[in-house]
Design an enzyme around this catalytic site. Structure first.
Site, PDB file in Angstrom:
ATOM      1  N   GLN A 253      13.100  42.473  45.010  1.00 29.21           N
ATOM      2  CA  GLN A 253      14.162  41.580  44.514  1.00 29.21           C
ATOM      3  C   GLN A 253      14.803  42.329  43.354  1.00 29.21           C
ATOM      4  O   GLN A 253      14.274  42.355  42.245  1.00 29.21           O
ATOM      5  CB  GLN A 253      13.594  40.230  44.075  1.00 29.21           C
TER       6      GLN A 253
ATOM      7  N   GLU B  42      21.419  37.818  48.724  1.00 23.92           N
ATOM      8  CA  GLU B  42      22.449  38.271  49.648  1.00 23.92           C
ATOM      9  C   GLU B  42      22.360  39.756  49.996  1.00 23.92           C
ATOM     10  O   GLU B  42      23.392  40.433  50.055  1.00 23.92           O
ATOM     11  CB  GLU B  42      23.816  37.940  49.053  1.00 23.92           C
TER      12      GLU B  42
ATOM     13  N   HIS C 154      25.904  30.017  51.627  1.00 25.28           N
ATOM     14  CA  HIS C 154      26.030  30.676  50.322  1.00 25.28           C
ATOM     15  C   HIS C 154      25.755  32.187  50.432  1.00 25.28           C
ATOM     16  O   HIS C 154      26.578  33.006  50.021  1.00 25.28           O
ATOM     17  CB  HIS C 154      25.064  30.018  49.330  1.00 25.28           C
ATOM     18  N   GLU C 155      24.617  32.533  51.007  1.00 25.64           N
ATOM     19  CA  GLU C 155      24.275  33.973  51.065  1.00 25.64           C
ATOM     20  C   GLU C 155      25.262  34.716  51.958  1.00 25.64           C
ATOM     21  O   GLU C 155      25.644  35.860  51.664  1.00 25.64           O
ATOM     22  CB  GLU C 155      22.828  34.169  51.537  1.00 25.64           C
TER      23      GLU C 155
ATOM     24  N   HIS D 178      28.478  35.568  50.169  1.00 27.22           N
ATOM     25  CA  HIS D 178      28.380  36.746  49.302  1.00 27.22           C
ATOM     26  C   HIS D 178      28.825  38.024  50.019  1.00 27.22           C
ATOM     27  O   HIS D 178      29.127  39.024  49.360  1.00 27.22           O
ATOM     28  CB  HIS D 178      26.948  36.935  48.804  1.00 27.22           C
TER      29      HIS D 178
ATOM     30  N   GLU E 199      29.018  34.481  41.721  1.00 26.67           N
ATOM     31  CA  GLU E 199      28.401  33.202  42.096  1.00 26.67           C
ATOM     32  C   GLU E 199      29.393  32.039  42.175  1.00 26.67           C
ATOM     33  O   GLU E 199      29.243  31.153  43.008  1.00 26.67           O
ATOM     34  CB  GLU E 199      27.241  32.865  41.152  1.00 26.67           C
TER      35      GLU E 199
ATOM     36  N   ASP F 227      18.389  37.521  33.467  1.00 26.77           N
ATOM     37  CA  ASP F 227      17.492  36.534  34.100  1.00 26.77           C
ATOM     38  C   ASP F 227      17.240  35.340  33.184  1.00 26.77           C
ATOM     39  O   ASP F 227      17.042  34.215  33.641  1.00 26.77           O
ATOM     40  CB  ASP F 227      16.111  37.130  34.404  1.00 26.77           C
TER      41      ASP F 227
ATOM     42  N   TYR G 132      27.803  29.165  38.734  1.00 29.43           N
ATOM     43  CA  TYR G 132      27.905  28.634  40.091  1.00 29.43           C
ATOM     44  C   TYR G 132      28.886  27.465  40.157  1.00 29.43           C
ATOM     45  O   TYR G 132      29.916  27.525  40.812  1.00 29.43           O
ATOM     46  CB  TYR G 132      26.533  28.127  40.562  1.00 29.43           C
TER      47      TYR G 132
END
Ligand code: BES
Ligand code: ZN
Length: 636
Positions: A175, A307, A331-332, A335, A354, A409, A417
């Site tokens: 990730q 994504e 959503h993904e 992207h 986002e 983060d 968003y």
């Protein structure tokens, strides 16, 4: 005028009025060597934007291609890697390459000729890791680095077999967003740089490796997997996973990779992916990445989705059996336009990824599932935003925050968003859907495979939308959306008739006019349930919670979103019969969106802190390193 606005507005007016740009629309270093695409815009000399989250000297020299070789060692929880970086010099006199690393054990660095190059690691920064500085000879345009990852690498999660669906094989996934690619490959870890790549991953022979690249579902399980990614991507989209994975096609160009037992349920749940792709292409231009597949991860995956190009990584917690949570796929997928094609230049501009994606997600949901479903999801998202706006300091309520060197983060919220979506809905409302869609399509076309900041977006917006219709939306209005805290008065707020009916029923039940069993709940969709639960009154006696639970078995629900909403209410009302489920839920799911609010609610209650600490002490080892970092700050 709000004082927070005065300075940015000033700079902004200066930029727009004088045409003096802090960075040009062609500013991404990735693009600097290429001829600028023809546009009506005035061109200015390219200049890279600073990225506060990268040590790299990407404005002087840029990585254009990676050749990766990764040896995955599950016993040691380490990857032995060799990466060859192909470089393009942007400044003629550049004499060093500075890369980002975190917890990497650098073993050897060599130039094109295989001769060793000197190198040096800089001081450790707790958020950013360490710079790797490599002095270059004038002719060097390739650098090869041998390295090994640390067992605690923040971009990797190593799972024991018990943490997987099949319980028989280990699993590994990456990730990288926002700044974790540097923990598994030394590179220029900034979204301003794009590279293509080829990779070879060696795994134990019973497992399959997949990547954010062209995958071959027929590849033999022989312990070696080759990949090639012909489209240039930023580092945060570099991704791979290794596990007991099978493939099932959903359409000619969509399919699912998952552990065997999850394959059919996932392919069934996400069967509308192709329809979503077609809807998006019809509005926003062709899908430029070839295939679009989904990879279903184990439940410890810390996000709903990621994504990664050609292969979105997806939490299994959305496999509900009724397609009720598939807005995540919309959503993904979205992207693939906003984010992967047109990319934020650094993480202060996350809303460009986002916010646009959340807007596209809503449009896709409307096209595929109808306007009422879309409106309900809009309202739920809006309410989540309101909750965040209440909790966040004004500086973090801005669409364009200044994280400084804070780890991006740590600043995660719904603001980029949902406030981002509302800003675009506002523009759509003022200019009309057709014109706004044309604008967006042109925007994706113009900036494809490039990175930009908010200033560049505003300049493009001004030239291609605002200026053509003076006064419809003023720059001052735009400025307020971007830099003021809270929500502007001109926001177009979502409403849902279905939810208005739920409000009525809820009131009748709360007021004691009807019993829980008399609610028309058999007709409710998951969204209506979420809205019903999220808006229960603060004061609700425990026996009313019990009444609801008895009528609808909420504590036992298998829908993870409904369980989340119910468990938040159980904490708010100290409904003890649900606490056992709460423990199980927190122990079995690692998706931050679902578990972080539960931990914070417990910590903020006057009775639950001890429970939170006990559960966390047991569950922590099973969470992703990035989830551990986030939750440590809440629970410990
Ligand atoms: N790209 C994000 C996930 C992300 C954001 C990872 C920031 C690291 C830093 C992904 O597209 C996303 O937004 N996921 C959301 C889903 C969404 C429907 C709100 C999630 O994980 O819940
Ligand atoms: Zn996203």
């Amino acid at each position: 005028m709000n004082r927070n606005l005065i300075v940015p507005l000033w700079i902004f007016l200066l930029i727009v009025l004088t045409g003096c740009q802090p960075e040009s629309p062609e500013a991404s270093p990735n693009e600097m060597a290429k001829p600028a695409p023809s546009t009506s815009q005035q061109e200015s000399p390219a200049k890279a934007v600073a990225d506060p989250h990268s040590f790299s000297n990407a404005n002087q020299i840029a990585v254009r291609h990676l050749d990766l070789e990764l040896d995955v060692d599950f016993q040691a929880r380490a990857i032995d890697g060799v990466v060859r970086l192909s470089l393009e010099r942007l400044a003629p006199d550049v004499d060093r390459l500075v890369l980002d690393t975190r917890q990497l054990d650098i073993r050897e660095v060599a130039g094109d000729d295989g001769q060793p190059l000197a190198w040096e690691l800089g001081p450790k920064d707790p958020e950013l890791g360490q710079a790797l500085e490599i002095p270059l000879r004038p002719e060097t345009d390739e650098v090869t680095i041998r390295y090994r990852t640390a067992p605690g690498a923040t971009g990797l999660q190593w799972l024991e077999p018990v943490q997987t669906a099949g319980k028989a094989h280990p699993f590994l996934f990456t990730q990288a967003q926002a700044i974790h690619a540097r923990s598994f490959v030394p590179l220029q870890d900034t979204p301003q740089v794009r590279f293509t790549y080829d990779a070879l991953i060696r795994t134990p022979t019973e497992l399959r490796a997949v990547m954010s690249a062209a995958n071959d579902p027929e590849a033999e399980l022989d312990g070696a997997f080759e990949f090639s990614m012909p489209q240039a991507i930023p580092s945060y989209l570099l991704a791979f996973a290794v596990g007991n994975l099978d493939f099932q096609a959903m359409s000619d160009r969509t399919g699912v990779y998952a552990e065997p037992t999850l394959l059919r349920p996932a392919a069934e749940e996400f069967a509308d992916t192709e329809a979503m792709m077609q809807a998006t292409e019809a509005r926003y231009g062709p899908y430029l990445w070839g295939r679009y597949d989904l990879l279903i991860l184990p439940p410890s995956f810390p996000y709903g989705g990621m994504e990664n190009p050609r292969l979105s990584f997806i939490t299994p917690t959305v496999i509900a059996g009724d397609r009720s949570l598939v807005s995540l796929i919309a959503h993904e997928l979205a992207h693939s336009w906003s984010g992967n094609l047109v990319t934020n230049a650094n993480w202060n501009h996350l809303w460009l990824n986002e916010g646009f994606t959340t807007y596209l997600e809503a449009r896709i949901m409307e096209l595929v599932y109808g306007p009422e479903r879309r409106r309900m999801e809009d309202v739920l998202g809006y309410q989540a935003l309101l909750e965040d706006l209440e909790r966040l300091p004004p500086a973090d309520q801005r669409l364009v925050p200044d994280y400084g060197e804070r780890n991006p983060d740590d600043a995660f919220s719904w603001v980029p968003y949902e406030k981002g979506r509302l800003f675009l809905v506002f523009l759509e409302d003022r200019f009309g859907r057709e014109r706004f869609d044309d604008f967006l399509r042109g925007y994706f076309e113009h900036f494809k495979f490039r990175s930009l900041t908010t200033d560049t977006f505003v300049q493009y917006l001004n030239q291609h939308l605002l200026a053509s219709d003076p006064g419809r939306v003023t720059l001052e209005e735009v400025e307020t959306w971007l830099y003021a805290p809270g929500l502007p008065d001109n926001a177009v707020l979502p409403e849902s008739d279905a939810f208005a009916r739920v409000d009525d029923w809820r009131s009748r039940w709360v007021d004691g006019e009807i019993d829980a069993s008399q609610l028309p709940a058999e007709t409710w969709t998951v969204h209506e349930w979420l809205y019903f639960l999220n808006n229960l009154p603060d004061a609700l006696a425990n026996d009313r919670m019990a009444e609801l639970d008895a009528a609808y078995g909420l504590t036992r629900t298998r829908n993870n979103e409904i369980a989340h909403s119910w468990l938040r209410q159980a904490i708010a009302h100290r409904y003890e019969p649900a606490l056992e489920r709460l423990r199980d839920y927190l122990a079995s799911i690692g998706r931050l969106k679902l578990i972080r609010p539960l931990y914070s609610d417990l910590m903020q209650s006057d009775w639950g802190a001890e429970l939170a600490r006990t559960v966390y002490a047991d569950a922590r080892a099973g969470y992703h390193p990035q989830a551990q970092a986030t939750l440590d700050a809440i629970v410990q």
